[in-house]
Scaffold this motif. Structure first.
Motif, PDB file in Angstrom:
ATOM      1  N   ARG A   8     -31.232 -14.723 -13.165  1.00  0.00           N
ATOM      2  CA  ARG A   8     -29.988 -14.587 -13.935  1.00  0.00           C
ATOM      3  C   ARG A   8     -30.216 -13.928 -15.292  1.00  0.00           C
ATOM      4  NH1 ARG A   8     -25.843 -14.767 -10.718  1.00  0.00           N
ATOM      5  NH2 ARG A   8     -26.156 -16.304  -9.111  1.00  0.00           N
ATOM      6  N   HIS A   9     -31.112 -12.975 -15.339  1.00  0.00           N
ATOM      7  CA  HIS A   9     -31.366 -12.180 -16.543  1.00  0.00           C
ATOM      8  C   HIS A   9     -31.980 -10.844 -16.111  1.00  0.00           C
ATOM      9  CE1 HIS A   9     -35.199 -14.293 -15.852  1.00  0.00           C
ATOM     10  NE2 HIS A   9     -35.764 -13.219 -16.358  1.00  0.00           N
ATOM     11  N   ASP A  10     -32.084  -9.938 -17.035  1.00  0.00           N
ATOM     12  CA  ASP A  10     -32.661  -8.622 -16.750  1.00  0.00           C
ATOM     13  C   ASP A  10     -34.181  -8.744 -16.741  1.00  0.00           C
ATOM     14  OD1 ASP A  10     -33.426  -6.014 -16.466  1.00  0.00           O
ATOM     15  OD2 ASP A  10     -32.534  -5.312 -18.339  1.00  0.00           O
ATOM     16  N   ARG A  11     -34.723  -9.225 -15.648  1.00  0.00           N
ATOM     17  CA  ARG A  11     -36.171  -9.420 -15.513  1.00  0.00           C
ATOM     18  C   ARG A  11     -36.912  -8.090 -15.595  1.00  0.00           C
ATOM     19  NH1 ARG A  11     -39.390 -13.659 -13.368  1.00  0.00           N
ATOM     20  NH2 ARG A  11     -41.257 -12.951 -12.299  1.00  0.00           N
ATOM     21  N   LEU A  12     -36.335  -7.066 -15.044  1.00  0.00           N
ATOM     22  CA  LEU A  12     -36.958  -5.750 -15.035  1.00  0.00           C
ATOM     23  C   LEU A  12     -37.113  -5.185 -16.443  1.00  0.00           C
ATOM     24  CD1 LEU A  12     -38.022  -3.496 -13.189  1.00  0.00           C
ATOM     25  CD2 LEU A  12     -35.694  -2.632 -13.035  1.00  0.00           C
ATOM     26  N   GLY A  13     -36.178  -5.498 -17.331  1.00  0.00           N
ATOM     27  CA  GLY A  13     -36.194  -4.949 -18.679  1.00  0.00           C
ATOM     28  C   GLY A  13     -36.940  -5.782 -19.703  1.00  0.00           C
ATOM     29  N   ARG A  14     -37.600  -6.847 -19.279  1.00  0.00           N
ATOM     30  CA  ARG A  14     -38.347  -7.722 -20.189  1.00  0.00           C
ATOM     31  C   ARG A  14     -39.834  -7.702 -19.843  1.00  0.00           C
ATOM     32  NH1 ARG A  14     -35.186 -13.495 -20.270  1.00  0.00           N
ATOM     33  NH2 ARG A  14     -33.201 -12.764 -21.074  1.00  0.00           N
ATOM     34  N   PRO A  15     -40.691  -8.009 -20.826  1.00  0.00           N
ATOM     35  CA  PRO A  15     -42.120  -8.142 -20.496  1.00  0.00           C
ATOM     36  C   PRO A  15     -42.331  -9.239 -19.449  1.00  0.00           C
ATOM     37  CG  PRO A  15     -41.818  -8.002 -22.863  1.00  0.00           C
ATOM     38  CD  PRO A  15     -40.439  -8.138 -22.258  1.00  0.00           C
ATOM     39  N   CYS A  16     -43.279  -9.043 -18.576  1.00  0.00           N
ATOM     40  CA  CYS A  16     -43.566  -9.974 -17.485  1.00  0.00           C
ATOM     41  C   CYS A  16     -44.094 -11.300 -18.021  1.00  0.00           C
ATOM     42  CB  CYS A  16     -44.583  -9.346 -16.531  1.00  0.00           C
ATOM     43  SG  CYS A  16     -44.919 -10.369 -15.092  1.00  0.00           S
ATOM     44  N   GLU A  17     -43.525 -12.389 -17.526  1.00  0.00           N
ATOM     45  CA  GLU A  17     -43.924 -13.731 -17.949  1.00  0.00           C
ATOM     46  C   GLU A  17     -44.727 -14.469 -16.884  1.00  0.00           C
ATOM     47  OE1 GLU A  17     -40.326 -15.687 -19.151  1.00  0.00           O
ATOM     48  OE2 GLU A  17     -39.964 -14.276 -20.776  1.00  0.00           O
ATOM     49  N   GLU A  18     -45.031 -13.812 -15.775  1.00  0.00           N
ATOM     50  CA  GLU A  18     -45.820 -14.452 -14.716  1.00  0.00           C
ATOM     51  C   GLU A  18     -47.248 -14.665 -15.226  1.00  0.00           C
ATOM     52  OE1 GLU A  18     -44.788 -15.569 -11.649  1.00  0.00           O
ATOM     53  OE2 GLU A  18     -42.800 -15.073 -12.412  1.00  0.00           O
ATOM     54  N   PRO A  19     -47.942 -15.699 -14.733  1.00  0.00           N
ATOM     55  CA  PRO A  19     -49.308 -15.953 -15.212  1.00  0.00           C
ATOM     56  C   PRO A  19     -50.303 -14.889 -14.744  1.00  0.00           C
ATOM     57  CG  PRO A  19     -48.730 -17.504 -13.469  1.00  0.00           C
ATOM     58  CD  PRO A  19     -47.492 -16.707 -13.770  1.00  0.00           C
ATOM     59  N   VAL A  20     -51.259 -14.600 -15.598  1.00  0.00           N
ATOM     60  CA  VAL A  20     -52.336 -13.676 -15.269  1.00  0.00           C
ATOM     61  C   VAL A  20     -53.168 -14.277 -14.141  1.00  0.00           C
ATOM     62  CG1 VAL A  20     -54.548 -12.778 -16.116  1.00  0.00           C
ATOM     63  CG2 VAL A  20     -52.515 -12.597 -17.534  1.00  0.00           C
ATOM     64  N   THR A  21     -53.419 -13.485 -13.117  1.00  0.00           N
ATOM     65  CA  THR A  21     -54.234 -13.937 -11.985  1.00  0.00           C
ATOM     66  C   THR A  21     -55.297 -12.922 -11.581  1.00  0.00           C
ATOM     67  OG1 THR A  21     -52.486 -13.128 -10.527  1.00  0.00           O
ATOM     68  CG2 THR A  21     -52.492 -15.491 -11.002  1.00  0.00           C
ATOM     69  N   TRP A  22     -55.268 -11.726 -12.183  1.00  0.00           N
ATOM     70  CA  TRP A  22     -56.185 -10.659 -11.808  1.00  0.00           C
ATOM     71  C   TRP A  22     -56.739  -9.949 -13.029  1.00  0.00           C
ATOM     72  CZ3 TRP A  22     -57.573  -9.567  -6.817  1.00  0.00           C
ATOM     73  CH2 TRP A  22     -56.811 -10.158  -5.818  1.00  0.00           C
ATOM     74  N   LYS A  23     -57.966  -9.492 -12.913  1.00  0.00           N
ATOM     75  CA  LYS A  23     -58.564  -8.581 -13.882  1.00  0.00           C
ATOM     76  C   LYS A  23     -58.742  -7.258 -13.141  1.00  0.00           C
ATOM     77  CE  LYS A  23     -62.957  -8.988 -14.851  1.00  0.00           C
ATOM     78  NZ  LYS A  23     -64.250  -9.405 -15.431  1.00  0.00           N
ATOM     79  N   VAL A  24     -58.184  -6.195 -13.734  1.00  0.00           N
ATOM     80  CA  VAL A  24     -58.263  -4.867 -13.126  1.00  0.00           C
ATOM     81  C   VAL A  24     -59.067  -3.982 -14.071  1.00  0.00           C
ATOM     82  CG1 VAL A  24     -56.953  -2.900 -12.250  1.00  0.00           C
ATOM     83  CG2 VAL A  24     -56.000  -5.210 -12.066  1.00  0.00           C
ATOM     84  N   VAL A  25     -60.113  -3.359 -13.531  1.00  0.00           N
ATOM     85  CA  VAL A  25     -60.948  -2.457 -14.328  1.00  0.00           C
ATOM     86  C   VAL A  25     -60.825  -1.065 -13.709  1.00  0.00           C
ATOM     87  CG1 VAL A  25     -63.250  -1.998 -15.225  1.00  0.00           C
ATOM     88  CG2 VAL A  25     -62.526  -4.366 -14.821  1.00  0.00           C
ATOM     89  N   ASP A  26     -60.300  -0.104 -14.505  1.00  0.00           N
ATOM     90  CA  ASP A  26     -60.126   1.250 -13.977  1.00  0.00           C
ATOM     91  C   ASP A  26     -61.445   2.017 -14.045  1.00  0.00           C
ATOM     92  OD1 ASP A  26     -60.430   2.201 -16.591  1.00  0.00           O
ATOM     93  OD2 ASP A  26     -58.296   2.572 -16.867  1.00  0.00           O
ATOM     94  N   ARG A  27     -61.447   3.250 -13.563  1.00  0.00           N
ATOM     95  CA  ARG A  27     -62.668   4.066 -13.512  1.00  0.00           C
ATOM     96  C   ARG A  27     -63.286   4.277 -14.888  1.00  0.00           C
ATOM     97  NH1 ARG A  27     -61.206   9.112  -9.698  1.00  0.00           N
ATOM     98  NH2 ARG A  27     -60.027   7.915  -8.206  1.00  0.00           N
ATOM     99  N   ALA A  28     -62.475   4.306 -15.932  1.00  0.00           N
ATOM    100  CA  ALA A  28     -62.973   4.514 -17.300  1.00  0.00           C
ATOM    101  C   ALA A  28     -63.525   3.223 -17.911  1.00  0.00           C
ATOM    102  CB  ALA A  28     -61.851   5.051 -18.185  1.00  0.00           C
ATOM    103  N   GLY A  29     -63.382   2.105 -17.196  1.00  0.00           N
ATOM    104  CA  GLY A  29     -63.889   0.833 -17.697  1.00  0.00           C
ATOM    105  C   GLY A  29     -62.872   0.021 -18.479  1.00  0.00           C
ATOM    106  N   THR A  30     -61.643   0.486 -18.549  1.00  0.00           N
ATOM    107  CA  THR A  30     -60.594  -0.245 -19.252  1.00  0.00           C
ATOM    108  C   THR A  30     -60.174  -1.447 -18.414  1.00  0.00           C
ATOM    109  OG1 THR A  30     -59.810   1.798 -20.244  1.00  0.00           O
ATOM    110  CG2 THR A  30     -58.302  -0.075 -20.291  1.00  0.00           C
TER     111      THR A  30
END
Length: 155
Positions: A102-124
Protein backbone atom coordinates in the motif's frame (compact mmCIF):
# COMPACT_ATOMS: atom_id res chain seq x y z
CA UNK A 1 33.03 -5.66 21.89
CA UNK A 2 30.02 -6.28 19.68
CA UNK A 3 27.70 -9.08 20.76
CA UNK A 4 26.53 -11.26 17.89
CA UNK A 5 23.51 -13.55 17.59
CA UNK A 6 25.93 -16.43 16.95
CA UNK A 7 27.59 -15.86 20.33
CA UNK A 8 24.22 -15.96 22.09
CA UNK A 9 23.24 -19.13 20.21
CA UNK A 10 26.54 -20.75 21.23
CA UNK A 11 25.87 -19.89 24.87
CA UNK A 12 22.37 -21.35 24.54
CA UNK A 13 23.84 -24.61 23.23
CA UNK A 14 26.26 -24.76 26.15
CA UNK A 15 23.42 -24.09 28.62
CA UNK A 16 21.37 -26.90 27.01
CA UNK A 17 24.31 -29.29 27.30
CA UNK A 18 24.89 -28.38 30.93
CA UNK A 19 21.18 -28.77 31.73
CA UNK A 20 21.21 -32.24 30.17
CA UNK A 21 24.30 -33.16 32.17
CA UNK A 22 22.66 -32.01 35.42
CA UNK A 23 19.49 -34.01 34.66
CA UNK A 24 21.53 -37.11 33.80
CA UNK A 25 23.49 -36.79 37.03
CA UNK A 26 20.31 -36.42 39.09
CA UNK A 27 18.71 -39.42 37.41
CA UNK A 28 21.79 -41.56 38.04
CA UNK A 29 21.26 -41.55 41.81
CA UNK A 30 19.33 -44.65 42.88
CA UNK A 31 15.72 -43.90 43.87
CA UNK A 32 15.01 -44.03 47.58
CA UNK A 33 18.57 -43.21 48.63
CA UNK A 34 19.36 -40.14 50.74
CA UNK A 35 21.48 -38.89 47.83
CA UNK A 36 18.50 -39.07 45.43
CA UNK A 37 16.18 -37.39 47.92
CA UNK A 38 18.49 -34.36 48.23
CA UNK A 39 18.97 -33.63 44.53
CA UNK A 40 15.81 -31.50 44.12
CA UNK A 41 17.79 -28.26 44.13
CA UNK A 42 20.15 -29.64 41.49
CA UNK A 43 17.20 -30.73 39.33
CA UNK A 44 15.69 -27.23 39.63
CA UNK A 45 19.03 -25.71 38.60
CA UNK A 46 18.93 -27.88 35.47
CA UNK A 47 15.43 -26.62 34.72
CA UNK A 48 16.59 -23.01 35.13
CA UNK A 49 19.50 -23.70 32.78
CA UNK A 50 17.05 -24.98 30.17
CA UNK A 51 14.89 -21.88 30.57
CA UNK A 52 18.02 -19.72 30.31
CA UNK A 53 18.96 -21.45 27.06
CA UNK A 54 15.51 -20.62 25.66
CA UNK A 55 15.94 -16.99 26.76
CA UNK A 56 19.37 -16.83 25.07
CA UNK A 57 17.95 -18.15 21.80
CA UNK A 58 15.13 -15.60 21.97
CA UNK A 59 17.68 -12.83 22.65
CA UNK A 60 19.73 -14.02 19.65
CA UNK A 61 16.68 -13.72 17.42
CA UNK A 62 15.87 -10.27 18.77
CA UNK A 63 19.45 -9.11 18.27
CA UNK A 64 19.57 -10.49 14.73
CA UNK A 65 16.42 -8.55 13.88
CA UNK A 66 17.85 -5.40 15.44
CA UNK A 67 21.13 -5.73 13.58
CA UNK A 68 19.54 -6.66 10.24
CA UNK A 69 20.86 -4.28 7.65
CA UNK A 70 18.42 -3.13 4.98
CA UNK A 71 19.38 -3.65 1.34
CA UNK A 72 19.21 0.07 0.60
CA UNK A 73 19.24 -0.22 -3.20
CA UNK A 74 17.51 2.93 -4.46
CA UNK A 75 14.39 1.08 -5.68
CA UNK A 76 12.21 -1.62 -4.18
CA UNK A 77 11.58 -5.10 -5.54
CA UNK A 78 9.36 -8.07 -4.83
CA UNK A 79 11.32 -10.09 -2.26
CA UNK A 80 10.45 -13.32 -4.09
CA UNK A 81 10.48 -12.31 -7.76
CA UNK A 82 12.83 -9.35 -8.00
CA UNK A 83 12.30 -6.50 -10.43
CA UNK A 84 8.65 -7.30 -11.15
CA UNK A 85 6.87 -4.36 -9.50
CA UNK A 86 4.52 -1.89 -11.03
CA UNK A 87 3.02 1.03 -9.16
CA UNK A 88 -0.31 2.68 -9.78
CA UNK A 89 -2.06 5.23 -7.56
CA UNK A 90 0.50 4.71 -4.80
CA UNK A 91 0.03 0.93 -4.66
CA UNK A 92 2.85 -1.38 -5.78
CA UNK A 93 2.02 -4.83 -7.14
CA UNK A 94 4.23 -7.75 -8.15
CA UNK A 95 3.33 -8.75 -11.71
CA UNK A 96 4.16 -12.41 -10.91
CA UNK A 97 2.60 -13.20 -7.52
CA UNK A 98 0.16 -10.23 -7.40
CA UNK A 99 1.29 -9.33 -3.86
CA UNK A 100 0.44 -5.70 -3.07
CA UNK A 101 2.09 -3.03 -0.95
CA UNK A 102 0.00 0.00 0.00
CA UNK A 103 2.82 2.40 -0.88
CA UNK A 104 5.13 3.16 -3.79
CA UNK A 105 7.62 0.38 -3.03
CA UNK A 106 9.29 0.80 -6.40
CA UNK A 107 10.04 4.48 -5.75
CA UNK A 108 11.62 3.98 -2.30
CA UNK A 109 14.96 2.53 -1.21
CA UNK A 110 14.71 -1.22 -0.57
CA UNK A 111 14.04 -2.16 3.05
CA UNK A 112 14.46 -5.93 2.66
CA UNK A 113 17.28 -7.45 4.76
CA UNK A 114 20.70 -7.95 3.21
CA UNK A 115 21.24 -11.62 2.39
CA UNK A 116 23.93 -11.56 -0.32
CA UNK A 117 27.37 -10.13 -0.97
CA UNK A 118 27.98 -9.48 -4.66
CA UNK A 119 31.51 -8.82 -5.92
CA UNK A 120 31.79 -7.60 -9.52
CA UNK A 121 34.77 -8.18 -11.85
CA UNK A 122 36.42 -4.94 -10.65
CA UNK A 123 36.25 -6.15 -7.03
CA UNK A 124 33.48 -3.78 -5.94
CA UNK A 125 31.39 -5.35 -3.19
CA UNK A 126 27.67 -4.66 -2.90
CA UNK A 127 25.34 -6.18 -0.33
CA UNK A 128 21.77 -6.77 -1.35
CA UNK A 129 18.57 -8.68 -0.65
CA UNK A 130 17.22 -11.82 -2.36
CA UNK A 131 15.01 -9.82 -4.74
CA UNK A 132 17.80 -7.57 -5.98
CA UNK A 133 20.15 -10.53 -6.45
CA UNK A 134 17.70 -11.98 -8.97
CA UNK A 135 18.23 -8.97 -11.22
CA UNK A 136 21.95 -8.73 -10.48
CA UNK A 137 22.54 -12.33 -11.57
CA UNK A 138 21.12 -11.48 -14.99
CA UNK A 139 22.95 -8.16 -15.34
CA UNK A 140 26.34 -8.65 -13.66
CA UNK A 141 28.28 -11.06 -15.85
CA UNK A 142 31.32 -12.46 -14.08
CA UNK A 143 30.22 -11.36 -10.62
CA UNK A 144 30.58 -13.57 -7.57
CA UNK A 145 27.50 -14.13 -5.39
CA UNK A 146 27.98 -15.17 -1.76
CA UNK A 147 24.98 -16.01 0.44
CA UNK A 148 25.39 -14.42 3.88
CA UNK A 149 24.40 -16.08 7.10
CA UNK A 150 22.07 -14.01 9.27
CA UNK A 151 24.86 -13.22 11.72
CA UNK A 152 27.12 -12.01 8.89
CA UNK A 153 24.59 -9.80 7.09
CA UNK A 154 25.57 -6.67 8.99
CA UNK A 155 28.98 -5.00 8.63
Amino acid sequence: MTVTPAQLRALASRADALAAEVRELCLSAPAGTPEHDHLGAAWQAGERLSAGADDLRRAAGDLAALQARPCGMPWGVCPEHGNTLSTHAGVSTCRVCRREWRHDRLGRPCEEPVTWKVVDRAGTETRMCDGHVLGARAAAAGATFVRLEQADAHP
